[in-house]
Design an enzyme around this catalytic site. Sequence first.
Site, mmCIF file in Angstrom:
data_model
loop_
_atom_site.group_PDB
_atom_site.id
_atom_site.type_symbol
_atom_site.label_atom_id
_atom_site.label_comp_id
_atom_site.label_asym_id
_atom_site.label_seq_id
_atom_site.Cartn_x
_atom_site.Cartn_y
_atom_site.Cartn_z
ATOM 1 N N LYS A 1 -4.007 9.849 -6.386
ATOM 2 C CA LYS A 1 -5.151 10.201 -5.540
ATOM 3 C C LYS A 1 -4.850 9.826 -4.092
ATOM 4 O O LYS A 1 -4.296 8.750 -3.823
ATOM 5 C CB LYS A 1 -6.384 9.443 -6.041
ATOM 6 C CG LYS A 1 -7.685 9.799 -5.336
ATOM 7 C CD LYS A 1 -8.846 8.966 -5.907
ATOM 8 C CE LYS A 1 -10.175 9.348 -5.282
ATOM 9 N NZ LYS A 1 -11.307 8.573 -5.848
ATOM 10 N N SER B 1 -14.972 11.456 -7.179
ATOM 11 C CA SER B 1 -14.142 11.811 -6.070
ATOM 12 C C SER B 1 -12.676 12.045 -6.430
ATOM 13 O O SER B 1 -11.936 12.596 -5.629
ATOM 14 C CB SER B 1 -14.209 10.676 -5.037
ATOM 15 O OG SER B 1 -13.706 9.479 -5.590
ATOM 16 N N SER C 1 -16.469 8.029 -10.067
ATOM 17 C CA SER C 1 -15.410 8.933 -9.616
ATOM 18 C C SER C 1 -14.232 9.087 -10.556
ATOM 19 O O SER C 1 -13.317 9.867 -10.281
ATOM 20 C CB SER C 1 -14.888 8.484 -8.248
ATOM 21 O OG SER C 1 -15.844 8.722 -7.242
#
Lengths: 424, 424
Positions: free
Chosen positions: A75, A144, A168
């Site tokens: 990420k 996210s 997330s």
Amino acid sequence: MQLHQLTATALRAKLAAGETTAEAIVQSCLAHIADREDDIHAWIHLAGDAALTKARALDAGPAKGLLHGIPVAVKDIIDTADMPTAYGSAVYQGHRPPWDASCISFVREAGGVLLGKTVSTEFAYFSPGATANPHNTAHTPGGSSSGSAAAVAAEMVPLAFGSQTAGSVIRPASFCGVVGFKPSRGKHSLAGIKTLADSLDTLGWFARSVPDIALMRSALLGEEQDLGPVSAQPPRIGLCRTAQWGEAEQSSQQAVKAAAETLAAAGAQVRDLDLPALFDDYNASQQRLMNYQVARALAFERINHRTEISEVLRRNCDEGLAVSEADYDAARDHGRAGRHAFAKLIGDVDFLITPSAPGEAPAGLHATGDPVFNRTWTFLDVPALSLPKYSGPKGLPVGVQLVGRFGGDLDLLRWGQWAEDRLR
Amino acid sequence: MQLHQLTATALRAKLAAGETTAEAIVQSCLAHIADREDDIHAWIHLAGDAALTKARALDAGPAKGLLHGIPVAVKDIIDTADMPTAYGSAVYQGHRPPWDASCISFVREAGGVLLGKTVSTEFAYFSPGATANPHNTAHTPGGSSSGSAAAVAAEMVPLAFGSQTAGSVIRPASFCGVVGFKPSRGKHSLAGIKTLADSLDTLGWFARSVPDIALMRSALLGEEQDLGPVSAQPPRIGLCRTAQWGEAEQSSQQAVKAAAETLAAAGAQVRDLDLPALFDDYNASQQRLMNYQVARALAFERINHRTEISEVLRRNCDEGLAVSEADYDAARDHGRAGRHAFAKLIGDVDFLITPSAPGEAPAGLHATGDPVFNRTWTFLDVPALSLPKYSGPKGLPVGVQLVGRFGGDLDLLRWGQWAEDRLR
């Protein structure tokens, strides 16, 4: 099955048996990414050449560690010294950190091959990137950790890092039909991960099986741990609807009930476990605390790059700045009281089963869905695991969430594998 | 008195009365730094020109905020976008972060003038920099916030940021004879501060009076809070010797007893408050947890820059890597149990009084002293304040530590001012 479709655990077996090479694995993933990325937009930076070079070096050397030759996605809020890290924001386009985050160092030491950086919402908050849900590209993958969940779901990579501050990891895992794991807070270092909310941020990751989740955990701990049974007896499970049960769509309610029935049929003792009144507005306290901390953690960007951050982030920061110190302290006290109460509650069962998300992934890429079924568990610091199995009326995945006791991450994964085997 | 000798609170009054300018204040500090820095070595980077430019701009504009025109020093583990930030390590010499840490953004918004970066031990751990104690340059100033404590003590600057993971604010404050404050953990954001130990790191700061400490707190909160009395009654004080009392030199034991007597004479109810057996090895758990987390937070440096980090850091990291997950979890559980027990214990008093450090600053610059009287309070997440007043057989300062309840930072500072007024 092609190599890119296999789990990390299956790839390790093939590598150990000399049936494939790290280079072939990376080639397979890269070819599949080339096929699908135009639809999915999971990646913000792909490091194909560097990954191939690394794979060839691994193939030429001795077995290096638990992730030898296994591709891993990262990420974009996690620092990498050899790849750009923009934290999902226009503010930091092209930024190159001088270090790797702690988790990246452990992956490299274990022989993992970093394929690239995946799309994060802006600073891991709510403003989405371009990623689409691999099951239906008109739907959000959740966030996210959007790109990481989608990349694993689309079989572009077997393992990918995400992070959870509200929901997330667990929510996108549910929306994308993969396994998502949010460890106990503090189990793994956050060093080198951009701060969103100091006391909530938690490193997590995605895979297509529970043993793969455990493999990454072993790599981060630097010690291999097997997923043998916690006990010879089937588990005691608490079915926990939470105060938000009414906000779950029928698909998510049904998933939880069906999973409970299947596991009960396999011998588990399932009983309702209702959270006491203390937890009725626990989500609200988490949200207040989060807004307060985000507005302060992102002070530099909020003040110096106001036109480059999204309106939703500006608004959330303004809300956070308006929270008084007394209200912040009250939220923190609420958090502590909940953690103390939950430690006793969970003592009667081995784990809870509860919704991962309100239902299927919502249509549209303008938002990433609601973390209403995640805020409480994040605030409690406890480990949570989302397992895929069910689907909703549109044929999109609907996960179920297993929740364990603080620090009991290995036990939760062991029970998670037990459950995964029975839900398959 | 010259401007550089005044407290921030006194400087604010002079500025408000039009009796001085921000430029004159900065000039005075810079001139004094030029006089003394060759002996003290408090600074790793001095931003004199930028500070003067900023001061002139402030003088030309309207009053900007609580720190308008006040010089502030910054420990070198705190990111600053316009100054190098090397984290006290050869590894990052010349590193320029792309952002300000959260606390820096708040200082700038409040009109504070950043004078430069102060010496930190290596990564805020135990390997010291060159800073000497202003009271006797053959003695350590303490650490890890060595330069900040020394700069405030030497009257180079009225306010300076530090950070505490074991005892890195309270100990150097005691050794240097200044006021040091470690807030409740999580009260102020750590965003942009290099991680040493994820669950212990706490932002703190130094000043030469309690009202100055409170002024910085107000700037960080974005709201002015007065230091009026907590109640009309004098406080109830718990005299807490801790299990380590025997490790305190007579000077430190005497300081605590003398302070208790002085405050009792001023009307305070002082009673012995002994920590229960749960706390006997609380320091040991803090140390085990800290070593575990440091070895992981600094994984990148440990692996990629092994020859550029100190032997003591390498050894501490190796010790931390050898701590098992089970022992780490046990330390974390111990931490939680202590926090829960302490919340009840402190309910009977307004604050504790306890040693800040084992005694005077040790001779030599090769080490920074022992955080034995700080680990417990850091592990408890509670606010701690070191007040100067006493001295030891060598004429070096010996502080006393006030400890409050989690979240009760303002109350502790209010009582701290009450105590400061009576100890003067």
